[in-house]
Design an enzyme around this catalytic site. Structure first.
Site, PDB file in Angstrom:
ATOM      1  N   ARG A   1       0.349  -0.535  -0.200  1.00  0.00           N
ATOM      2  CA  ARG A   1       0.082  -0.065   0.012  1.00  0.00           C
ATOM      3  C   ARG A   1       0.566   1.251  -0.249  1.00  0.00           C
ATOM      4  O   ARG A   1       2.113   0.849   0.517  1.00  0.00           O
ATOM      5  CB  ARG A   1      -0.617  -0.172   1.398  1.00  0.00           C
TER       6      ARG A   1
ATOM      7  N   LYS B   1      -2.392  -2.224   8.159  1.00  0.00           N
ATOM      8  CA  LYS B   1      -3.859  -1.565   8.207  1.00  0.00           C
ATOM      9  C   LYS B   1      -3.816  -1.714   9.839  1.00  0.00           C
ATOM     10  O   LYS B   1      -3.239  -3.138   9.845  1.00  0.00           O
ATOM     11  CB  LYS B   1      -5.107  -1.902   8.197  1.00  0.00           C
TER      12      LYS B   1
ATOM     13  N   HIS C   1      -2.529   2.222  -5.612  1.00  0.00           N
ATOM     14  CA  HIS C   1      -3.180   1.059  -5.795  1.00  0.00           C
ATOM     15  C   HIS C   1      -3.174   0.236  -7.018  1.00  0.00           C
ATOM     16  O   HIS C   1      -3.335  -1.369  -6.917  1.00  0.00           O
ATOM     17  CB  HIS C   1      -4.832   1.447  -5.299  1.00  0.00           C
TER      18      HIS C   1
ATOM     19  N   ARG D   1      -0.536  -2.258  -7.204  1.00  0.00           N
ATOM     20  CA  ARG D   1      -0.688  -3.292  -5.941  1.00  0.00           C
ATOM     21  C   ARG D   1      -1.997  -4.251  -6.503  1.00  0.00           C
ATOM     22  O   ARG D   1      -1.703  -5.567  -6.537  1.00  0.00           O
ATOM     23  CB  ARG D   1      -1.144  -2.988  -4.812  1.00  0.00           C
TER      24      ARG D   1
ATOM     25  N   HIS E   1      -4.126  -8.949   3.673  1.00  0.00           N
ATOM     26  CA  HIS E   1      -5.851  -9.077   3.602  1.00  0.00           C
ATOM     27  C   HIS E   1      -6.185  -9.939   5.889  1.00  0.00           C
ATOM     28  O   HIS E   1      -5.609 -10.840   5.674  1.00  0.00           O
ATOM     29  CB  HIS E   1      -5.942  -9.574   2.728  1.00  0.00           C
TER      30      HIS E   1
ATOM     31  N   TYR F   1      -9.561 -10.773  -6.572  1.00  0.00           N
ATOM     32  CA  TYR F   1      -8.430 -10.760  -7.216  1.00  0.00           C
ATOM     33  C   TYR F   1      -8.899 -12.181  -8.578  1.00  0.00           C
ATOM     34  O   TYR F   1      -8.270 -12.273 -10.086  1.00  0.00           O
ATOM     35  CB  TYR F   1      -7.214 -11.170  -7.020  1.00  0.00           C
TER      36      TYR F   1
END
Length: 309
Positions: free
Chosen positions: A158, A182, A254, A257, A280, A289
């Site tokens: 990210r 995150k 992004h 990514r 994730h 994806y």
């Protein structure tokens, strides 16, 4: 938020403090939640609600409709944006309910269902053109820009993880980087040979010149004043490189990514491995994806098979 009734304002402040101190959410996430709850409190205040125990399910539902319809100050939100705002509202109510023992007014309010969109990815050939367009050592900042893009695409980082990268997070011996995602979740991601070579060239031949102009920072990626590179600067690097490469369409950090994940899956990587590499929390997020490859198969089939139509 300052204009909201004191009881609402105090409850929201306590929730945001909980997110920052106890949950350790990132500054960007905290700022987004603050904006969302500020808008929510303004809506409640206009509806005559003055305290958390006065909020009912009908108020939450009305706020959700308000988000979708917009008003004089705000444009209507897409389903996905409204759903994201509702996440903040539900988090606020969950916290308040646990703190006070009151009913959770948002517990049964379902978010709008957004249209399922495939992630945007660019072909490998376009990625290569983008990387070549940085110019390399012959251009000011060229080694940095090449290393920056190689890392973005090479590890699926990210943009916040990229600009937060410190020198101690890079291990060129084991060819790996440590990223903080995150919620400050840490993961170790391997570096490919191209990214390793680009980082080595930048760290040894260009970054020392930038360091001399600054006040000293552990950041890997620096601007020409010796300070940590910003998110906006990363977007600018990609924009310039895309223009030089003659690539059309929107290309962002992004996008790289997404391309990282898509190209791995197309190459046969297991979805759970890609999940770990992307950081994730749930494999469900990563599985979208896999739809990209399926869509490409459908398009190829439709174009090439004589009985496809």
């Amino acid at each position: 938020m300052d204009e909201a009734p004191a009881a609402l304002r105090d409850a929201a402040t306590a929730w945001l403090h909980h997110l920052q101190v106890e949950r350790g959410v990132s500054a960007n996430t905290l700022a987004a939640y603050r904006r969302d709850v500020t808008r929510y409190l303004a809506f409640l205040s206009a509806d005559g609600v003055t305290s958390p125990d006065g909020i009912e399910e009908k108020h939450v539902e009305a706020f959700l409709r308000h988000l979708r319809e917009g008003d004089a100050e705000h444009k209507p939100l897409a389903a996905s944006s409204a759903a994201r705002t509702l996440v903040a509202v539900r988090g606020f109510h969950t916290f308040t309910s646990l703190e006070t023992g009151s009913d959770d007014a948002a517990a049964d309010v379902a978010p709008p269902t957004p249209a399922r969109k495939l992630p945007k990815a660019i072909p490998v050939s376009d990625v290569e053109r983008l990387l070549e367009a940085t110019g390399g050592e012959g251009h000011p900042g060229g080694l940095r820009d090449r290393a920056l893009l190689e890392v973005l695409y090479g590890v699926g980082a990210r943009v916040s993880e990229l600009v937060g990268l410190d020198v101690d997070d890079v291990d060129l011996t084991t060819k790996s980087v440590r990223l903080f995602g995150k919620g400050s979740k840490e993961r170790i991601v391997p570096l490919g040979s191209y990214a390793t070579d680009a980082l080595t060239a930048y760290l040894t031949r260009e970054r020392p010149r930038f360091v001399q102009k600054g006040k000293g920072t552990p950041a890997v990626f620096l601007n020409q004043r010796g300070s940590r590179l910003t998110r906006q600067s990363v977007f600018d690097v990609i924009r310039r490189s895309a223009e030089t490469a003659g690539l059309t369409g929107e290309i962002s950090p992004h996008t790289l990514r997404h391309s990282f994940a898509t190209h791995l899956l197309e190459g046969g990587a297991d979805v759970r491995v890609v999940q770990e590499l992307l950081g994730h929390a749930s494999v469900t997020t990563t599985q979208i994806y896999t739809m990209v490859s399926v869509q490409q198969l459908r398009e190829t089939f439709a174009a090439a098979h004589p009985r496809a139509r």
